[in-house]
Design a protein around this motif. Sequence first.
Motif, PDB file in Angstrom:
ATOM      1  N   GLN A   1       0.840  -1.204   0.000  1.00 45.03           N
ATOM      2  CA  GLN A   1       0.000   0.000   0.000  1.00 45.03           C
ATOM      3  C   GLN A   1       0.872   1.249   0.000  1.00 45.03           C
ATOM      4  O   GLN A   1       0.617   2.215  -0.726  1.00 45.03           O
ATOM      5  CB  GLN A   1      -0.906   0.013   1.232  1.00 45.03           C
ATOM      6  CG  GLN A   1      -2.011  -1.016   1.221  1.00 45.03           C
ATOM      7  CD  GLN A   1      -2.701  -1.127   2.571  1.00 45.03           C
ATOM      8  OE1 GLN A   1      -2.252  -0.554   3.559  1.00 45.03           O
ATOM      9  NE2 GLN A   1      -3.785  -1.863   2.628  1.00 45.03           N
ATOM     10  N   THR A   2       1.923   1.213   0.839  1.00 47.60           N
ATOM     11  CA  THR A   2       2.825   2.366   0.923  1.00 47.60           C
ATOM     12  C   THR A   2       3.477   2.641  -0.420  1.00 47.60           C
ATOM     13  O   THR A   2       3.551   3.792  -0.862  1.00 47.60           O
ATOM     14  CB  THR A   2       3.913   2.109   1.987  1.00 47.60           C
ATOM     15  OG1 THR A   2       3.298   1.743   3.217  1.00 47.60           O
ATOM     16  CG2 THR A   2       4.765   3.345   2.191  1.00 47.60           C
ATOM     17  N   ALA A   3       3.965   1.580  -1.078  1.00 48.71           N
ATOM     18  CA  ALA A   3       4.650   1.747  -2.362  1.00 48.71           C
ATOM     19  C   ALA A   3       3.737   2.398  -3.397  1.00 48.71           C
ATOM     20  O   ALA A   3       4.165   3.268  -4.172  1.00 48.71           O
ATOM     21  CB  ALA A   3       5.142   0.389  -2.860  1.00 48.71           C
TER      22      ALA A   3
ATOM     23  N   LEU B   1       5.266  -8.835  -1.158  1.00 52.65           N
ATOM     24  CA  LEU B   1       4.699  -9.297  -2.420  1.00 52.65           C
ATOM     25  C   LEU B   1       3.686  -8.269  -2.923  1.00 52.65           C
ATOM     26  O   LEU B   1       2.825  -7.821  -2.167  1.00 52.65           O
ATOM     27  CB  LEU B   1       4.008 -10.647  -2.203  1.00 52.65           C
ATOM     28  CG  LEU B   1       3.533 -11.395  -3.448  1.00 52.65           C
ATOM     29  CD1 LEU B   1       4.721 -11.829  -4.298  1.00 52.65           C
ATOM     30  CD2 LEU B   1       2.675 -12.591  -3.055  1.00 52.65           C
ATOM     31  N   PRO B   2       3.784  -7.849  -4.192  1.00 53.79           N
ATOM     32  CA  PRO B   2       2.841  -6.858  -4.724  1.00 53.79           C
ATOM     33  C   PRO B   2       1.393  -7.309  -4.525  1.00 53.79           C
ATOM     34  O   PRO B   2       1.080  -8.508  -4.632  1.00 53.79           O
ATOM     35  CB  PRO B   2       3.204  -6.781  -6.207  1.00 53.79           C
ATOM     36  CG  PRO B   2       4.647  -7.174  -6.250  1.00 53.79           C
ATOM     37  CD  PRO B   2       4.810  -8.216  -5.186  1.00 53.79           C
ATOM     38  N   GLN B   3       0.525  -6.341  -4.249  1.00 50.30           N
ATOM     39  CA  GLN B   3      -0.858  -6.665  -3.919  1.00 50.30           C
ATOM     40  C   GLN B   3      -1.549  -7.422  -5.044  1.00 50.30           C
ATOM     41  O   GLN B   3      -2.379  -8.312  -4.787  1.00 50.30           O
ATOM     42  CB  GLN B   3      -1.631  -5.380  -3.609  1.00 50.30           C
ATOM     43  CG  GLN B   3      -3.024  -5.616  -3.040  1.00 50.30           C
ATOM     44  CD  GLN B   3      -3.006  -6.351  -1.716  1.00 50.30           C
ATOM     45  OE1 GLN B   3      -2.189  -6.050  -0.856  1.00 50.30           O
ATOM     46  NE2 GLN B   3      -3.887  -7.324  -1.548  1.00 50.30           N
ATOM     47  N   GLU B   4      -1.209  -7.103  -6.293  1.00 47.56           N
ATOM     48  CA  GLU B   4      -1.812  -7.827  -7.405  1.00 47.56           C
ATOM     49  C   GLU B   4      -1.540  -9.323  -7.300  1.00 47.56           C
ATOM     50  O   GLU B   4      -2.415 -10.150  -7.557  1.00 47.56           O
ATOM     51  CB  GLU B   4      -1.284  -7.310  -8.755  1.00 47.56           C
ATOM     52  CG  GLU B   4      -1.628  -5.865  -9.053  1.00 47.56           C
ATOM     53  CD  GLU B   4      -0.546  -4.902  -8.618  1.00 47.56           C
ATOM     54  OE1 GLU B   4      -0.385  -3.863  -9.274  1.00 47.56           O
ATOM     55  OE2 GLU B   4       0.143  -5.199  -7.612  1.00 47.56           O
ATOM     56  N   MET B   5      -0.319  -9.664  -6.890  1.00 52.99           N
ATOM     57  CA  MET B   5       0.048 -11.070  -6.779  1.00 52.99           C
ATOM     58  C   MET B   5      -0.558 -11.701  -5.535  1.00 52.99           C
ATOM     59  O   MET B   5      -0.930 -12.881  -5.542  1.00 52.99           O
ATOM     60  CB  MET B   5       1.581 -11.210  -6.775  1.00 52.99           C
ATOM     61  CG  MET B   5       2.069 -12.625  -7.061  1.00 52.99           C
ATOM     62  SD  MET B   5       1.456 -13.267  -8.628  1.00 52.99           S
ATOM     63  CE  MET B   5       0.954 -14.919  -8.118  1.00 52.99           C
TER      64      MET B   5
END
Length: 448
Positions: free
Chosen positions: A116-118, A405-409
């Motif tokens: 979220q921060t990224a 891990l990216p939120q999409e993943m």
Amino acid sequence: MGYKKGWATLLLCTLLIGLLAGCGGNNGKEAQGNQGAANNDSKAPSSNKAIKLTMWGGVPPEAGPQAVVDAWNAEHPDIQVEYVRFVNDDDGNLKLDTALATGQSVDLFVNYSVTQTAKRVESGTALDLSSFSDYNIDEKIGSDASTWKIDGKYYGIPTKKNVQFFALNKDALDAAGLEVPKAWTWDEAKEYAKKLKDAGFKYGLVQHMEPFADPMDSVLEKNGYVKEDGSSNMDHPLVLKWLETMNAMMKDDQTTPPLGEQLTSKMPVENMFLGGEAAMINIGEWLLRSSNNMKDFPRDFKIAFAPVPRLEENEADFITSGGVGDFISINANSKNTEAAWEFLKWYADEGMMPMAAGGRLPASAAVDQEAAIQSLLGEYADTYDQESLEFVLYGNKAPTFVRKLPQEMVDMRSQEYEKFFLGNQDADQTVQAMLKRHNEFLKQNGAN
């Protein structure tokens, strides 16, 4: 009539001229005084022109945040803070992001994940704190703080000590002759769940959804989400082991709720543990917010605590979810970044003590940790096994991670393992589907 009207007009004009002259005579002095006040306001706002800050967070106001801002506001009449609650779920975070993007009143906001921060850094709504030199985040918060850096920079301060653990019904453990574990595997937890279900509980274990997938991330944070050749590591053998272990507990042993049932019913797992239906719960320190609420969640058993189990056989290979969290950022578009910075420093070092009673331990080294624990336990300290609590809070030396891990993943992965737990594909198919989708994600994002 004309004569009287003439005198009336002359008298009115005379009065008006006198009034205007009087106003004119004072106007210069009043203008100088107002200008001086304006100049003073630009340097230090007076109490009747206080700076107003709005802080958005996911914790209910009554669980600590309101007490925090009330304490600040009482001591800082020149900077007044209002707390706005958003629910820390997809809809709540979308509400916050929309407010940030559309220029609504947000001066500070809490991030609950690195991903979220990224995204907020990328969108330009989180302020780079490197322009402030009067607070050393690494010294105050410790080495775990660095997990929140984005491209080597801090865009906020992590303020809370994250602790994931198993909470256990100590009375039930004693009756079953089971020790409170200080290090254990999922195979051992599986056996505990069987014995405790046999003792009369509906479930041996229930799990909060927040840490549900942590066993996978523990393995992949340790060994890498991506292999040396640039391909996905989602087919790591311990990922398959986690799927099979959970499935066996759900379907064969029936010691934990089927995931589909838990998701569709929005099962209140905290209530089930505190109400005596489940003997163990996989959760975090926020459990204390409910377990201290004897009015709504009365209980007659003592709670013990254990570290989360590991999939690895070798304890030295294990890292656990934890570190520090509640990462508070300043809105880069705020008109009051200096005032927000003053509040943020105070919050991290001394202001968040009321949050401990709601299960959120301050992370800053400036905080009296013993006092924080006492606040955490409150008047019900004797209903907890304090030795095991202190161990999971401070004695467990396992390295920690914060999921990156990216939120999409994260979302794509959960879609696949939910199919497995619902019986729509087998374990091998699930691993291959997660592997395929992660490789596609890596390719699309230039990671290969």
